[in-house]
Design a protein around this motif. Structure first.
Motif, PDB file in Angstrom:
ATOM      1  N   VAL A  84       0.850  -1.185   0.000  1.00 10.94           N
ATOM      2  CA  VAL A  84       0.000   0.000   0.000  1.00 10.94           C
ATOM      3  C   VAL A  84       0.888   1.238   0.000  1.00 10.94           C
ATOM      4  N   ALA A  85       0.582   2.215  -0.852  1.00 10.93           N
ATOM      5  CA  ALA A  85       1.276   3.498  -0.860  1.00 10.93           C
ATOM      6  C   ALA A  85       0.459   4.503  -0.053  1.00 10.93           C
ATOM      7  N   VAL A  86       1.123   5.179   0.878  1.00  9.43           N
ATOM      8  CA  VAL A  86       0.448   6.109   1.779  1.00  9.43           C
ATOM      9  C   VAL A  86       1.084   7.490   1.676  1.00  9.43           C
ATOM     10  N   ARG A  87       0.241   8.506   1.515  1.00  9.42           N
ATOM     11  CA  ARG A  87       0.697   9.893   1.652  1.00  9.42           C
ATOM     12  C   ARG A  87       0.607  10.261   3.127  1.00  9.42           C
ATOM     13  N   VAL A  88       1.754  10.525   3.728  1.00  7.89           N
ATOM     14  CA  VAL A  88       1.825  10.742   5.175  1.00  7.89           C
ATOM     15  C   VAL A  88       1.381  12.167   5.508  1.00  7.89           C
ATOM     16  N   GLU A  89       0.523  12.292   6.526  1.00  5.53           N
ATOM     17  CA  GLU A  89       0.066  13.602   6.985  1.00  5.53           C
ATOM     18  C   GLU A  89       0.645  13.977   8.347  1.00  5.53           C
ATOM     19  N   ALA A  90       0.886  12.987   9.191  1.00  6.20           N
ATOM     20  CA  ALA A  90       1.420  13.276  10.526  1.00  6.20           C
ATOM     21  C   ALA A  90       2.166  12.060  11.048  1.00  6.20           C
ATOM     22  N   LEU A  91       3.166  12.317  11.900  1.00 12.45           N
ATOM     23  CA  LEU A  91       3.986  11.276  12.517  1.00 12.45           C
ATOM     24  C   LEU A  91       3.821  11.323  14.023  1.00 12.45           C
ATOM     25  N   GLY A  92       3.705  10.162  14.653  1.00 14.03           N
ATOM     26  CA  GLY A  92       3.707  10.065  16.102  1.00 14.03           C
ATOM     27  C   GLY A  92       5.063   9.546  16.559  1.00 14.03           C
ATOM     28  N   LEU A  93       5.758  10.298  17.410  1.00 17.04           N
ATOM     29  CA  LEU A  93       7.092   9.899  17.855  1.00 17.04           C
ATOM     30  C   LEU A  93       7.007   8.951  19.040  1.00 17.04           C
ATOM     31  N   ASN A  94       7.957   8.019  19.092  1.00 18.76           N
ATOM     32  CA  ASN A  94       8.009   7.026  20.158  1.00 18.76           C
ATOM     33  C   ASN A  94       9.433   6.905  20.690  1.00 18.76           C
ATOM     34  N   ARG A  95       9.524   6.575  21.972  1.00 16.69           N
ATOM     35  CA  ARG A  95      10.834   6.429  22.614  1.00 16.69           C
ATOM     36  C   ARG A  95      11.707   5.430  21.862  1.00 16.69           C
ATOM     37  N   ALA A  96      11.098   4.401  21.288  1.00 15.08           N
ATOM     38  CA  ALA A  96      11.862   3.390  20.552  1.00 15.08           C
ATOM     39  C   ALA A  96      12.687   4.007  19.433  1.00 15.08           C
ATOM     40  N   GLU A  97      12.192   5.090  18.829  1.00 16.62           N
ATOM     41  CA  GLU A  97      12.895   5.692  17.710  1.00 16.62           C
ATOM     42  C   GLU A  97      14.159   6.427  18.164  1.00 16.62           C
ATOM     43  N   SER A 146      19.843   4.616   7.010  1.00 24.81           N
ATOM     44  CA  SER A 146      18.726   3.977   7.705  1.00 24.81           C
ATOM     45  C   SER A 146      17.554   4.931   7.791  1.00 24.81           C
ATOM     46  N   ARG A 147      16.362   4.378   7.638  1.00 19.48           N
ATOM     47  CA  ARG A 147      15.138   5.144   7.869  1.00 19.48           C
ATOM     48  C   ARG A 147      14.785   5.065   9.349  1.00 19.48           C
ATOM     49  N   LEU A 148      13.661   5.681   9.717  1.00 23.33           N
ATOM     50  CA  LEU A 148      13.258   5.737  11.118  1.00 23.33           C
ATOM     51  C   LEU A 148      11.749   5.943  11.203  1.00 23.33           C
ATOM     52  N   GLY A 149      11.125   5.385  12.244  1.00 26.05           N
ATOM     53  CA  GLY A 149       9.725   5.682  12.523  1.00 26.05           C
ATOM     54  C   GLY A 149       8.787   4.508  12.335  1.00 26.05           C
ATOM     55  N   TYR A 150       7.897   4.350  13.327  1.00 22.83           N
ATOM     56  CA  TYR A 150       6.867   3.310  13.278  1.00 22.83           C
ATOM     57  C   TYR A 150       5.495   3.857  12.886  1.00 22.83           C
ATOM     58  N   GLU A 151       5.182   5.043  13.395  1.00 21.68           N
ATOM     59  CA  GLU A 151       3.777   5.428  13.512  1.00 21.68           C
ATOM     60  C   GLU A 151       3.461   6.683  12.706  1.00 21.68           C
ATOM     61  N   ALA A 152       2.548   6.541  11.739  1.00 22.55           N
ATOM     62  CA  ALA A 152       2.133   7.668  10.922  1.00 22.55           C
ATOM     63  C   ALA A 152       0.645   7.558  10.648  1.00 22.55           C
ATOM     64  N   SER A 153       0.051   8.668  10.298  1.00 23.28           N
ATOM     65  CA  SER A 153      -1.313   8.637   9.767  1.00 23.28           C
ATOM     66  C   SER A 153      -1.312   9.364   8.439  1.00 23.28           C
ATOM     67  N   GLY A 154      -2.194   8.937   7.560  1.00 22.82           N
ATOM     68  CA  GLY A 154      -2.236   9.531   6.239  1.00 22.82           C
ATOM     69  C   GLY A 154      -3.394   8.988   5.432  1.00 22.82           C
ATOM     70  N   VAL A 155      -3.221   9.016   4.113  1.00 31.94           N
ATOM     71  CA  VAL A 155      -4.279   8.615   3.184  1.00 31.94           C
ATOM     72  C   VAL A 155      -3.680   7.662   2.156  1.00 31.94           C
ATOM     73  N   VAL A 156      -4.429   6.621   1.815  1.00 30.19           N
ATOM     74  CA  VAL A 156      -3.977   5.665   0.803  1.00 30.19           C
ATOM     75  C   VAL A 156      -3.956   6.339  -0.568  1.00 30.19           C
ATOM     76  N   ASP A 165      -8.938  12.940  13.045  1.00 32.10           N
ATOM     77  CA  ASP A 165      -8.001  13.713  12.244  1.00 32.10           C
ATOM     78  C   ASP A 165      -6.614  13.079  12.260  1.00 32.10           C
ATOM     79  N   ALA A 166      -5.751  13.566  11.373  1.00 30.14           N
ATOM     80  CA  ALA A 166      -4.436  12.954  11.177  1.00 30.14           C
ATOM     81  C   ALA A 166      -3.562  13.060  12.420  1.00 30.14           C
ATOM     82  N   VAL A 167      -3.588  14.209  13.109  1.00 31.27           N
ATOM     83  CA  VAL A 167      -2.741  14.374  14.289  1.00 31.27           C
ATOM     84  C   VAL A 167      -3.175  13.419  15.395  1.00 31.27           C
ATOM     85  N   THR A 168      -4.482  13.314  15.630  1.00 30.37           N
ATOM     86  CA  THR A 168      -4.988  12.369  16.627  1.00 30.37           C
ATOM     87  C   THR A 168      -4.630  10.944  16.241  1.00 30.37           C
ATOM     88  N   GLY A 169      -4.788  10.614  14.958  1.00 25.70           N
ATOM     89  CA  GLY A 169      -4.455   9.271  14.499  1.00 25.70           C
ATOM     90  C   GLY A 169      -2.995   8.934  14.709  1.00 25.70           C
TER      91      GLY A 169
END
Length: 325
Positions: free
Chosen positions: A27-40, A57-67, A116-120
């Protein structure tokens, strides 16, 4: 966002990288917001449980966006669907700190249209960790007291709400008086300002529960204080350790009748049944307003990633840090 060496927030760099079309099952996702985590932060600094693949290396687990597009065989998601990401992501190759990402279908989950994207972006990892740890693993029940350490963290604030949702009684710990009222407003029945003193916490829990103790301890810290903290547990209760903020060895008390669980969210969310249950629980709470993720600060733009990581490592915030892309 890439990094080519381990280190502090200064190693994070924004670079242009080609985005492939999604292949079968992707799935291709257009990212709108990222949630940061201690793991990162741990991953970036080389202290996570697996190491980044360097360079680039890339980084990050958690994002919200639109397919934006789906590959062959993808049927559960369609172009235009609001989504979040999380399960099964290997950060070096699939990290979501980006404007666009291509991920396996199993790493992309539906997000209620009303969210909304930030809450997600602030919701998936925190609430599914609290759900999987407290309910599926520790067996928290209505009427139980649960002691939540590090309660001002993203997972801690989610755990307070998850406990309240099922009728349990959350007892929260925090190191500073400044965060007490915020935790009470969120739903904590009592807040214990500990200054890191596990013995004080245990005594307070005993007092607050009439000497019985808490049926569940939800611990993000570990370390030498673990043995003293266990004195807060009711006979036959459960301790669930889901983090290791204190990386020193933890002592286990002898001859104490309780169960110790360790928890890693991937063990739940990387199975089809676990994804289904945790996603249903999360989305129900978000849709009806029962879950209100605590957002410490929203940074605008990928170029604020370094600042966002500095705030995360300062431990001065309460709840989740979000970067709006």
């Amino acid at each position: 966002m890439l990094f080519h060496e381990i280190g502090g927030p200064e190693v994070l760099r924004i670079e242009d990288v080609a985005v492939p079309a999604p292949g079968p099952g992707q799935v291709a996702v257009r990212v709108e917001a990222l949630g940061l985590n201690r793991a990162e932060a741990l991953f970036r600094s080389g202290t996570y449980y697996y190491q980044p693949a360097l360079p680039a290396s890339r980084l990050g687990y958690e994002a919200s966006g639109v397919v934006e597009a789906v590959g062959d065989g993808v049927t559960a998601l369609a172009v235009g669907d609001p989504v979040t990401t999380g399960p099964g992501i290997e950060m070096s190759a699939q990290g979501v700190y980006a404007e666009r990402v291509v991920l396996p279908e199993t790493a992309v989950l539906p997000r209620p249209a009303s969210v909304d994207a930030v809450t997600g972006a602030a919701s998936w990892l925190t609430y599914t960790t609290a759900y999987g740890g407290l309910l599926e693993t520790a067996g928290l029940k209505p009427g139980d007291h649960v002691l939540i350490t590090g309660a001002s963290s993203g997972v801690g604030t989610a755990a307070i709400q998850v406990a309240r949702r099922i009728g349990a009684v959350p007892l929260a710990t925090t190191r500073t008086e400044a965060k007490r009222q915020g935790l009470l407003d969120l739903g904590a029945a009592e807040v214990i300002v500990s200054d890191g003193d596990a013995e004080t916490v245990a005594k307070e829990v005993r007092r607050l529960t009439g000497g019985r103790g808490a049926e569940v301890i939800f611990d993000a810290i570990g370390g030498p204080g673990f043995r003293l903290l266990a004195e807060a547990l009711a006979e036959g209760g459960s301790v669930l350790v889901y983090g290791w903020l204190d990386r020193r060895p933890a002592e286990i008390p002898w001859n104490w009748p309780f169960t110790i669980h360790t928890y890693a969210n991937m063990n739940l969310t990387e199975t089809p049944g676990g994804r289904r249950r945790s996603t249903a629980f999360l989305n129900a709470g978000l849709a009806d307003g029962g879950f209100r993720p605590v957002i410490a600060e929203v940074f605008d733009g990928l170029d604020r990633i370094q600042d966002a990581h500095r705030l995360m490592e300062s431990n001065q915030h309460m709840g989740k840090i979000v970067v709006r892309v």
